[in-house]
Design a protein around this motif. Structure first.
Motif, PDB file in Angstrom:
ATOM      1  N   ASP A 149      17.047  19.439  53.875  1.00 40.43           N
ATOM      2  CA  ASP A 149      17.156  20.346  52.731  1.00 40.43           C
ATOM      3  C   ASP A 149      18.031  21.533  53.112  1.00 40.43           C
ATOM      4  N   VAL A 150      19.049  21.778  52.318  1.00 38.46           N
ATOM      5  CA  VAL A 150      19.978  22.885  52.549  1.00 38.46           C
ATOM      6  C   VAL A 150      19.899  23.827  51.353  1.00 38.46           C
ATOM      7  N   THR A 151      19.518  25.062  51.606  1.00 38.61           N
ATOM      8  CA  THR A 151      19.576  26.068  50.543  1.00 38.61           C
ATOM      9  C   THR A 151      21.012  26.563  50.431  1.00 38.61           C
ATOM     10  N   VAL A 152      21.551  26.525  49.229  1.00 43.10           N
ATOM     11  CA  VAL A 152      22.931  26.949  48.996  1.00 43.10           C
ATOM     12  C   VAL A 152      22.915  28.335  48.352  1.00 43.10           C
ATOM     13  N   LEU A 153      23.494  29.291  49.057  1.00 44.06           N
ATOM     14  CA  LEU A 153      23.602  30.662  48.567  1.00 44.06           C
ATOM     15  C   LEU A 153      25.055  31.009  48.306  1.00 44.06           C
ATOM     16  N   ALA A 211      30.108  20.240  58.983  1.00 45.85           N
ATOM     17  CA  ALA A 211      31.334  19.595  58.516  1.00 45.85           C
ATOM     18  C   ALA A 211      31.073  18.808  57.237  1.00 45.85           C
ATOM     19  N   GLN A 212      29.923  18.136  57.169  1.00 47.39           N
ATOM     20  CA  GLN A 212      29.588  17.358  55.979  1.00 47.39           C
ATOM     21  C   GLN A 212      29.396  18.261  54.763  1.00 47.39           C
ATOM     22  N   LEU A 213      28.757  19.409  54.959  1.00 50.55           N
ATOM     23  CA  LEU A 213      28.569  20.341  53.850  1.00 50.55           C
ATOM     24  C   LEU A 213      29.889  20.935  53.384  1.00 50.55           C
ATOM     25  N   GLU A 241      30.830  28.480  56.289  1.00 50.92           N
ATOM     26  CA  GLU A 241      29.831  28.520  57.357  1.00 50.92           C
ATOM     27  C   GLU A 241      28.514  27.946  56.868  1.00 50.92           C
ATOM     28  N   THR A 242      27.770  27.388  57.826  1.00 54.57           N
ATOM     29  CA  THR A 242      26.383  26.969  57.634  1.00 54.57           C
ATOM     30  C   THR A 242      25.575  27.614  58.745  1.00 54.57           C
ATOM     31  N   ILE A 300      18.876  23.905  46.011  1.00 54.57           N
ATOM     32  CA  ILE A 300      18.757  23.049  47.186  1.00 54.57           C
ATOM     33  C   ILE A 300      19.709  21.867  47.103  1.00 54.57           C
ATOM     34  N   ARG A 301      20.367  21.594  48.220  1.00 56.75           N
ATOM     35  CA  ARG A 301      21.200  20.399  48.366  1.00 56.75           C
ATOM     36  C   ARG A 301      20.547  19.511  49.419  1.00 56.75           C
ATOM     37  N   HIS A 302      20.477  18.228  49.158  1.00 57.50           N
ATOM     38  CA  HIS A 302      19.816  17.299  50.070  1.00 57.50           C
ATOM     39  C   HIS A 302      20.860  16.457  50.801  1.00 57.50           C
ATOM     40  N   LEU A 303      20.749  16.408  52.119  1.00 57.73           N
ATOM     41  CA  LEU A 303      21.613  15.546  52.939  1.00 57.73           C
ATOM     42  C   LEU A 303      20.761  14.470  53.601  1.00 57.73           C
TER      43      LEU A 303
END
Length: 228
Positions: free
Chosen positions: A4-8, A40-42, A46-47, A224-227
């Motif tokens: 789970d990636v929170t995108v701000l 890199a995938q996102l 920056e992550t 949220i973005r899911h990888l």
């Protein structure tokens, strides 16, 4: 296992527009060796991967990755991480990143971090005569082996700057809002600034003669973005 990636969006304008996308990840959900791949995938500039603080703790540890490399410090990820930690109910006083200890503060809708200018990457700084010259610049015309920061005054008396930043060497052809560059230009000019970068992102800075620069901005949550 899904991540789970929170995108701000960090450094929005007062209306919540613009801002630089940031991926925020609980570091416990990604093996250390996979973090560069995930960044890199996102594809964001920056992550940030955060070791979640223990209940009542005043600090958190974090690591920052561009699509191409790890950074010891960056401004928009640390501001975004500090905002995210407060939003989830675990505000902190400091963030520990490889460059050092970043002081964190909160005031109304602004989240601030304080950093030293030497923590930021080196930038080739171009002082331009007008916004017309600034907007006409083409990232493809600049060498890819260094970061390029272009700026011009829009209100020198009030300390308002218009800027752009190109960082092909970091996998970021043009960055929408760059906290590390804001630290550098603030130290370079030795004064507080309001920086409008990219399409309209807004960064506020405060200069200290002791070598610290405070970088502040607003943050918006895009979900949220899911990888896999």
């Amino acid at each position: 296992m899904a991540i789970d990636v929170t995108v701000l969006r960090v450094f929005t304008d007062p209306q919540g527009n613009y801002g630089n996308p940031l991926g925020v990840v609980d570091a416990s959900t990604v093996d250390a060796g996979d973090r560069q791949r995930v960044a890199a995938q996102l594809g964001y500039s920056e992550t940030i991967f955060i070791d979640m603080p223990q209940p009542g703790a005043g600090t958190a540890h974090a690591r920052i990755f561009t699509p191409a490399t790890e950074l010891p410090f960056a401004g928009h990820p640390t501001v975004g991480a500090a905002w995210w930690l407060r939003d989830r109910g675990t505000p902190v006083h400091t963030l520990q990143v490889p460059a050092g200890i970043v002081q964190v503060s909160y005031a109304d809708d602004l989240t601030s971090v304080s950093a030293r200018s030497e923590w930021a990457p080196e930038f080739a700084i171009y002082t331009l005569a007008s916004t017309e010259e600034l907007f006409a610049a083409d990232p493809d015309d600049f060498p890819a082996d260094v970061n390029h920061y272009l700026w011009t005054w829009t209100d020198k008396e009030q300390g308002v700057v218009r800027s752009r930043m190109f960082a092909t060497d970091l996998g970021v052809p043009e960055d929408e809002a760059t906290g590390a560059a804001a630290v550098r230009i603030t130290d370079y000019l030795s004064r507080d600034l309001t920086i409008v970068q990219g399409k309209g992102s807004v960064i506020h800075t405060e200069w200290s003669p002791e070598g610290w620069v405070r970088v502040a901005g607003r943050v918006a949550d895009d979900g949220i973005r899911h990888l896999d």
